[in-house]
Design an enzyme around this catalytic site. Structure first.
Site: not given
Length: 694
Positions: A65, A205
């Site tokens: 992603h 993250c």
């Protein structure tokens, strides 16, 4: 807007053998659908994200992603590989591959949907249904949440992420693709009367799209399986809502699962803490929960984290008003100090180059000669004067900022500028900042129609709060404060003899009490406010000299003590003593903090006595100082420099002698067989320190 995933974005027979090939195959479908404008550019962004951290997860999942400027709208593509593709997961290749593409400026609503998918991947029934589905349209519907996975889809032979358990929402089907949070966006609060053990966690993250929310779901599932209440704060792209302070206060332990710094980390200080990468939160949540429970049983806690910006530390719920007030004031002082240092040193250098009549020089815009020292001195002096003009507005603005965050800045700066205009000085700045913050906080409590909320922070709050603060400063409180400021200034100008020595003693005690903490800053701010004018009085410059001299004593004394009686100190302290020479000479009182933290009952009183001696002597010698900082490096700018250095030396010798005697007495008691408990190293002392006058 089109749906995030359609049948055309699903490949149930993905033939790619590498993660790069898999990403390209799925990205090509996005290009065909008009979701990606530049295939190679987008793949480069995917590869850059992959280089930060592998995106393979236990349980046969790959989730490449990224955010990319080549993506037109949030998009998912799904591929299923019969042979498996290596995405770097510890348990082997992935057969379920999700390519998530988010625009560089994706809105929160779509990012919440993406985060919800990440949470669903921790649901065994959901992943089992994806492995069993035989139609692309059905797979797309399942991912969107239009269909629920068939009951009992998980078989005993399938791999599920370590430590996870089916969530309650998934027991009867896939949860809808919305984040399972309260309506206000916060995590559900645990009931204080239930649960034997409570954990708060933070996950984050680098991209803030997938792993952040997968770790949260994994921890929550593992907590349910272990009978532990887990409440997670996800610091991801879909928003950052702080946990309720009451929830944090009630927690028995903390888990940080993150690959970017945890924001506002100091909120969790004083609790058993496990600090790991975000993938550990996904792959082994049960182990993390067991570890934090073990640390709690052993009584292991973390010290307060280094604080962030002052506003992040200010006014937490549950604190007493006195504590909150101190934090608000320190917020303003912390932002003001750099202006003091820059402006004051520029003015001091201007005086050094052009002489003490440089303040009478004409504007350099009208008269500047490149080859004349006086012109350069006037230039530096006038630049420094401009910097000093910001002191009171910055002080007021950031006091209000500490109280009400960014909406407080405008009325705070306005009120501070008015204080400067009416000669209300430092006291006026304090009052203006508190008024501005209070007015904004009051406005924010008023119920506003949804249609007006968008213009509140940029139009309504600045307009109303500035008008109210301006009225109060000009008409109500400004004149009394200006009168009080003038009276205090006149009193200081009249100090002489015993009164001046008493003031020097008091300032010396304050400078050495907490070595850069709030008391130290009060004394320093008092001194700098006196010289923050174009033509400060002699008494104001004497106060500044006494404050700087006293602030140099503790680190210099500790350095001298480790030199003359090194056996009384540890090897680490002797090494710190070498650095303390430079820190003390530079007027950085924090150089003594390691010594004070290790032995506060001997070091702090000794430092205060030496500081009081130096402050009193400096005042009695009539030493003056125009610069607010610099230590020995601005000695040429000091009035009566020789006697000034004598005052510093006297205080250093007194502190050194007291420390050596007190530590020697302790050593003798140990050698005689007595066991004395070491002084409690006041962690708060060390952590509250900010560079004094720096």
């Amino acid at each position: 807007m089109s749906e995030m995933i359609t049948a055309d974005l699903v490949d149930l027979d993905l033939s790619a053998e590498t993660k790069e090939a898999a990403a390209r195959a799925l990205a090509e479908r996005m290009v065909t659908e008009g979701r990606v404008t530049d295939l190679d550019g987008f793949l480069a962004d995917v590869a850059a994200r992959e280089a930060q951290m592998p995106t393979g997860l236990d349980g046969g999942i790959g989730i490449p992603h990224c955010r990319s400027e080549h993506v037109t709208e949030p998009t998912l593509a799904f591929g299923r590989s019969a042979r498996g593709i290596d995405f770097g997961a510890p348990d082997g290749p992935a057969d379920l591959i999700f390519l998530i593409a988010a625009p560089a400026g994706a809105d929160d609503a779509h990012l919440t949907i993406l985060s919800s998918l990440a949470r669903q991947l921790m649901n065994a029934e959901f992943t089992s249904a994806l492995r069993a589905v035989d139609d692309a349209a059905a797979a797309a519907a399942l991912i969107r949440g239009d269909e629920a996975p068939a009951a009992g889809a998980a078989s005993s032979g399938e791999t599920v992420p370590t430590g996870t358990a089916p969530s309650g929402a998934a027991a009867g089907g896939a949860p809808p693709m919305t984040d399972a949070r309260a309506e206000d966006g916060t995590a559900p609060r645990p009931d204080a009367a239930e649960g034997p053990f409570r954990i708060v966690a933070v996950t984050s993250c680098p991209t803030g799209i997938a792993h952040t929310y997968m770790a949260a779901e994994s921890l929550e599932n593992a907590g349910r399986g272990a009978g532990v209440e887990v409440v997670v704060e996800t610091q991801g792209s879909a928003g950052f809502t702080r946990l309720d302070p009451a929830v944090i206060a009630a927690a028995d332990g903390v888990i940080f699962a993150h690959d970017v710094p945890v924001r506002d980390k100091e909120r969790f200080a004083g609790k058993p803490t496990v600090d790991v990468g975000v993938k550990a939160g996904i792959n082994r949540p049960a182990e993390l929960i067991a570890e934090v429970r073990g640390r709690a049983a052993r009584g292991e806690v973390t010290a307060a984290a280094a604080a962030g910006t002052p506003v992040e530390r200010s006014g937490d719920a549950g604190e007493g008003y006195g504590t909150r007030l101190r934090k608000w004031l320190m917020s303003g002082v912390s932002y003001m100090v750099p202006f003091v240092a820059a402006g004051g040193l520029l003015i001091a250098v201007g005086f050094a180059i052009g002489g003490y009549r440089i303040n009478k020089a004409p504007s350099v815009m009208d008269h500047f000669v490149w080859t004349q020292a006086d012109s350069w001195g006037a230039l530096l002096f006038q630049i420094g004067g401009v910097a000093f003009n910001f002191l009171i507005p910055v002080l007021a603005g950031y006091i209000a900022y500490g109280m009400a965050d960014r909406p407080g800045l405008v009325p705070g700066f306005v009120g501070g500028s008015i204080a400067l205009t009416i000669n209300a000085g430092f006291l006026g700045g304090l009052v203006a900042g508190l008024l501005a913050g209070g007015v904004v906080m009051a406005i924010q409590r008023v119920r506003i129609a949804p249609a007006l909320r968008g213009i509140m922070p940029v139009v309504v709050i600045p307009l109303i709060s500035s008008a109210v603060v301006g009225f109060l400063m000009f008409v109500v409180v400004g004149k009394p404060i200006a009168s009080a400021q003038k009276g205090m200034t006149d009193w200081l100008n009249g100090l002489s003899g015993a009164n001046a020595i008493l003031l020097g003693t008091l300032l010396g005690l304050m400078m050495c009490f907490d070595l850069g903490g709030p008391v130290n800053k009060v004394a320093y701010t008092f001194a700098t406010a006196g010289i923050a004018v174009s033509d400060p009085s002699d008494s104001a410059m004497r106060i500044m000299a006494a404050v700087m001299a006293a602030g140099m004593v503790p680190p210099l004394a500790m350095a001298l003590a480790t030199t003359v009686r090194g056996r009384l100190f540890t090897q680490t302290e002797r090494e710190n003593g070498k650095a303390a020479w430079v820190l003390g000479a530079s007027f950085i009182s924090e150089g003594a903090i390691p010594f004070a933290a290790a032995d506060p009952l001997r070091v702090i009183p000794s430092s205060m006595v030496g500081g009081a001696v130096t402050g009193a002597l400096s005042m009695s010698f009539g030493a003056t100082l125009r610069a607010p900082h610099g230590g020995i490096f601005v000695v040429p700018l000091i009035g009566n420099p020789f006697l000034y250095l004598v005052a510093i030396a006297a205080g250093v010798c007194v502190t050194t002698a007291l420390v050596v005697v007190l530590k020697g007495m302790r050593r003798q008691s140990h050698e005689a067989g007595g066991k004395q408990a070491p002084g409690a190293a006041t962690v708060a002392l060390e952590e509250s320190q900010q560079p004094v006058a720096a």
